[in-house]
Scaffold this motif. Structure first.
Motif, PDB file in Angstrom:
ATOM      1  N   GLN A  63       3.024   8.364   6.123  1.00 44.20           N
ATOM      2  CA  GLN A  63       4.230   8.110   5.331  1.00 44.20           C
ATOM      3  C   GLN A  63       4.138   8.710   3.929  1.00 44.20           C
ATOM      4  O   GLN A  63       5.080   9.348   3.455  1.00 44.20           O
ATOM      5  CB  GLN A  63       4.482   6.605   5.233  1.00 44.20           C
ATOM      6  N   ILE A  64       3.004   8.510   3.278  1.00 43.70           N
ATOM      7  CA  ILE A  64       2.891   8.941   1.886  1.00 43.70           C
ATOM      8  C   ILE A  64       2.540  10.431   1.729  1.00 43.70           C
ATOM      9  O   ILE A  64       2.421  10.921   0.603  1.00 43.70           O
ATOM     10  CB  ILE A  64       1.854   8.086   1.119  1.00 43.70           C
ATOM     11  N   ASN A  65       2.395  11.120   2.853  1.00 42.17           N
ATOM     12  CA  ASN A  65       2.164  12.571   2.814  1.00 42.17           C
ATOM     13  C   ASN A  65       3.266  13.350   3.529  1.00 42.17           C
ATOM     14  O   ASN A  65       3.134  14.561   3.724  1.00 42.17           O
ATOM     15  CB  ASN A  65       0.797  12.905   3.427  1.00 42.17           C
ATOM     16  N   ASP A  66       4.343  12.664   3.889  1.00 40.90           N
ATOM     17  CA  ASP A  66       5.477  13.290   4.564  1.00 40.90           C
ATOM     18  C   ASP A  66       6.589  13.541   3.529  1.00 40.90           C
ATOM     19  O   ASP A  66       7.161  12.594   2.977  1.00 40.90           O
ATOM     20  CB  ASP A  66       5.982  12.375   5.685  1.00 40.90           C
ATOM     21  N   LYS A  67       6.898  14.790   3.277  1.00 37.09           N
ATOM     22  CA  LYS A  67       7.870  15.136   2.240  1.00 37.09           C
ATOM     23  C   LYS A  67       9.242  14.516   2.496  1.00 37.09           C
ATOM     24  O   LYS A  67       9.904  14.050   1.573  1.00 37.09           O
ATOM     25  CB  LYS A  67       7.997  16.657   2.134  1.00 37.09           C
ATOM     26  N   ARG A  78      10.010  11.787   4.235  1.00 39.63           N
ATOM     27  CA  ARG A  78       9.966  10.335   4.030  1.00 39.63           C
ATOM     28  C   ARG A  78       9.898   9.996   2.546  1.00 39.63           C
ATOM     29  O   ARG A  78      10.510   9.017   2.091  1.00 39.63           O
ATOM     30  CB  ARG A  78       8.765   9.738   4.763  1.00 39.63           C
ATOM     31  N   ILE A  79       9.159  10.793   1.797  1.00 43.87           N
ATOM     32  CA  ILE A  79       9.042  10.548   0.355  1.00 43.87           C
ATOM     33  C   ILE A  79      10.402  10.738  -0.313  1.00 43.87           C
ATOM     34  O   ILE A  79      10.833   9.919  -1.143  1.00 43.87           O
ATOM     35  CB  ILE A  79       8.005  11.500  -0.267  1.00 43.87           C
ATOM     36  N   ALA A  80      11.095  11.830   0.047  1.00 49.67           N
ATOM     37  CA  ALA A  80      12.409  12.095  -0.531  1.00 49.67           C
ATOM     38  C   ALA A  80      13.396  10.989  -0.194  1.00 49.67           C
ATOM     39  O   ALA A  80      14.171  10.544  -1.052  1.00 49.67           O
ATOM     40  CB  ALA A  80      12.925  13.449  -0.039  1.00 49.67           C
ATOM     41  N   ALA A  81      13.358  10.521   1.059  1.00 53.58           N
ATOM     42  CA  ALA A  81      14.263   9.451   1.486  1.00 53.58           C
ATOM     43  C   ALA A  81      13.960   8.157   0.732  1.00 53.58           C
ATOM     44  O   ALA A  81      14.876   7.427   0.337  1.00 53.58           O
ATOM     45  CB  ALA A  81      14.139   9.237   2.995  1.00 53.58           C
ATOM     46  N   ALA A  82      12.680   7.874   0.529  1.00 52.44           N
ATOM     47  CA  ALA A  82      12.297   6.649  -0.178  1.00 52.44           C
ATOM     48  C   ALA A  82      12.788   6.669  -1.622  1.00 52.44           C
ATOM     49  O   ALA A  82      13.278   5.665  -2.136  1.00 52.44           O
ATOM     50  CB  ALA A  82      10.779   6.488  -0.139  1.00 52.44           C
ATOM     51  N   MET A  83      12.688   7.828  -2.269  1.00 53.99           N
ATOM     52  CA  MET A  83      13.097   7.923  -3.677  1.00 53.99           C
ATOM     53  C   MET A  83      14.614   7.918  -3.846  1.00 53.99           C
ATOM     54  O   MET A  83      15.120   7.790  -4.960  1.00 53.99           O
ATOM     55  CB  MET A  83      12.492   9.178  -4.307  1.00 53.99           C
ATOM     56  N   ALA A 111       0.821  -1.209   0.000  1.00 56.55           N
ATOM     57  CA  ALA A 111       0.000   0.000   0.000  1.00 56.55           C
ATOM     58  C   ALA A 111       0.859   1.265   0.000  1.00 56.55           C
ATOM     59  O   ALA A 111       0.540   2.245  -0.687  1.00 56.55           O
ATOM     60  CB  ALA A 111      -0.935  -0.002   1.204  1.00 56.55           C
ATOM     61  N   THR A 112       1.953   1.243   0.741  1.00 59.96           N
ATOM     62  CA  THR A 112       2.838   2.411   0.775  1.00 59.96           C
ATOM     63  C   THR A 112       3.462   2.646  -0.591  1.00 59.96           C
ATOM     64  O   THR A 112       3.545   3.789  -1.066  1.00 59.96           O
ATOM     65  CB  THR A 112       3.945   2.216   1.826  1.00 59.96           C
ATOM     66  N   LEU A 113       3.883   1.589  -1.249  1.00 58.17           N
ATOM     67  CA  LEU A 113       4.465   1.704  -2.586  1.00 58.17           C
ATOM     68  C   LEU A 113       3.449   2.245  -3.581  1.00 58.17           C
ATOM     69  O   LEU A 113       3.766   3.093  -4.418  1.00 58.17           O
ATOM     70  CB  LEU A 113       4.985   0.346  -3.047  1.00 58.17           C
ATOM     71  N   ILE A 114       2.220   1.777  -3.487  1.00 59.14           N
ATOM     72  CA  ILE A 114       1.160   2.259  -4.383  1.00 59.14           C
ATOM     73  C   ILE A 114       0.926   3.755  -4.169  1.00 59.14           C
ATOM     74  O   ILE A 114       0.796   4.527  -5.123  1.00 59.14           O
ATOM     75  CB  ILE A 114      -0.137   1.460  -4.165  1.00 59.14           C
ATOM     76  N   GLY A 115       0.876   4.158  -2.906  1.00 56.16           N
ATOM     77  CA  GLY A 115       0.697   5.581  -2.608  1.00 56.16           C
ATOM     78  C   GLY A 115       1.833   6.425  -3.157  1.00 56.16           C
ATOM     79  O   GLY A 115       1.617   7.535  -3.676  1.00 56.16           O
ATOM     80  N   LEU A 116       3.053   5.902  -3.075  1.00 57.99           N
ATOM     81  CA  LEU A 116       4.214   6.604  -3.604  1.00 57.99           C
ATOM     82  C   LEU A 116       4.135   6.711  -5.138  1.00 57.99           C
ATOM     83  O   LEU A 116       4.450   7.762  -5.713  1.00 57.99           O
ATOM     84  CB  LEU A 116       5.489   5.871  -3.185  1.00 57.99           C
TER      85      LEU A 116
END
Length: 206
Positions: A178-182, A184-189, A139-144
């Protein structure tokens, strides 16, 4: 002289009699009627209303507020933006299955909401998605994937809020953060493997 005329008019009976007034230029005599003055005033007002109405009919409708902002961005209205975003998302592939998110009903048009803009005049869109199972580990990956696809696909800035449909996942609150935290998103990418997964899911079909 004007005050004298008004006083004489007010002294007349019924307003229909004519009061002779001697012209200050000498020799000329003019007659004024209160009814004619009133009629002239009404005519002027009627003409003004008619002309204003005609101008309103001749000009196109003027957009205000949210619609004006959307039109500046190139959309007819909120529905137009909603459909544009849906077209971007419908082709995202599921990370595990050979299907799109549209095929699996993870993404649906009714789950896209165009909200009032921010105080700084930035459009706000909320996207709701529905994982296939309540314990979906992706689900987190889909949101990303949804976030990256929309932010890359739109040629303008937008405030994007992405949420799991209420009650559709066991840990929806945590994933929503997680999917609305800038950060966390930057770190994931920055994670090479995760970024590659996202790219594979969102790339356009050839």
């Amino acid at each position: 002289m004007l005050s004298y005329i008004k006083r004489k008019l007010s002294e007349s009976d019924g307003g229909s009699s004519v009061v002779p007034v001697t012209s200050s230029c000498g020799g000329g005599v003019s007659s004024n009627s209160s009814s004619s003055n009133s009629s002239s005033g009404r005519t002027s007002a009627d003409d003004l209303v008619r002309k204003t109405s005609q101008m309103s009919m001749d000009n196109e409708a003027i957009a205000y507020g949210e619609d004006a902002l959307l039109q500046e961005l190139g959309y007819k209205n909120a529905t137009d933006l909603q459909e544009t975003i849906y077209d971007l998302l419908r082709g995202i592939r599921d990370p595990e299955k050979p299907c799109t998110l549209e095929d699996l009903n993870v993404i649906y048009e009714d789950g896209i909401f165009v909200l009032p803009p921010t105080r700084s005049n930035v459009s706000v869109v909320r996207i709701e998605f529905n994982p296939t199972v309540p314990h979906c580990s992706l689900a987190t990956l889909i949101g990303l994937c949804i976030r990256v696809k929309v932010e890359r696909g739109l040629p303008h800035n937008i405030k994007l809020d992405i949420y799991i449909k209420k009650g559709a996942h066991q840990t929806e609150d945590e994933i929503n953060k997680q999917i609305n935290d800038k950060e966390r998103i930057a770190a994931a990418m920055e994670n090479t493997n995760l970024r590659q997964l996202v790219e594979n899911c969102i790339k356009d079909e050839e």
